[in-house]
Design a protein around this motif. Structure first.
Motif, short mmCIF file in Angstrom:
data_model
loop_
_atom_site.label_atom_id
_atom_site.label_comp_id
_atom_site.label_asym_id
_atom_site.label_seq_id
_atom_site.Cartn_x
_atom_site.Cartn_y
_atom_site.Cartn_z
N SER A 88 -1.52 -10.73 -13.97
CA SER A 88 -3.12 -10.87 -13.72
C SER A 88 -3.39 -10.24 -12.68
O SER A 88 -4.58 -9.60 -12.91
N LEU A 110 -6.05 -7.27 -12.78
CA LEU A 110 -7.37 -7.35 -11.53
C LEU A 110 -7.50 -6.20 -10.88
O LEU A 110 -8.57 -5.61 -10.36
N TRP A 131 -12.91 -7.74 -15.63
CA TRP A 131 -12.68 -8.39 -14.38
C TRP A 131 -12.89 -9.75 -14.45
O TRP A 131 -12.24 -10.47 -13.84
N VAL A 132 -14.12 -9.96 -15.12
CA VAL A 132 -14.49 -11.63 -15.28
C VAL A 132 -13.45 -12.41 -15.92
O VAL A 132 -12.86 -13.25 -15.75
N THR A 174 -10.41 -12.81 -13.91
CA THR A 174 -10.59 -13.81 -12.90
C THR A 174 -10.40 -15.27 -13.55
O THR A 174 -10.05 -15.95 -12.91
N MET A 199 -7.15 -16.10 -14.39
CA MET A 199 -5.94 -16.38 -13.13
C MET A 199 -6.41 -17.91 -12.62
O MET A 199 -5.40 -18.39 -12.11
#
Length: 88
Positions: free
Chosen positions: A21, A25, A51-52, A55, A58
């Motif tokens: 991840s 990212l 990207w969101v 995130t 993660m």
């Protein structure tokens, strides 16, 4: 549902998922910035959404890592019976 054939030491590879991840990212941030600077707002938005998603993934991975190992029934615990379906 537990079938009784699961390995007794099975664990999720959370650290590997976390580092993959991180790698994703980095690429998502670079893609967002690169496409935004190149004047491609559609692609920049797509990489921004990615990207969101990365995130959030993660955050879930870190939450699971902080929870630690959970109780797993041992080999002496018999498998659960499947639920019986009743037809009206």
């Amino acid at each position: 549902m537990r079938t009784g054939s699961e390995p007794t030491t099975a664990r999720s590879a959370l650290r590997m998922r976390f580092w993959l991840s991180v790698w994703g990212l980095i690429w998502a941030i670079a893609g967002t910035a690169g496409f935004a600077l190149a004047g491609r707002p559609g692609w920049a938005a797509a990489f921004g959404v990615l990207w969101v998603v990365i995130t959030v993934d993660m955050a879930v991975i870190l939450r699971h890592m902080r929870q630690g190992p959970h109780f797993q029934p041992g080999p002496d615990i018999p498998p659960y019976r499947p639920p019986e379906h009743r037809r009206p």
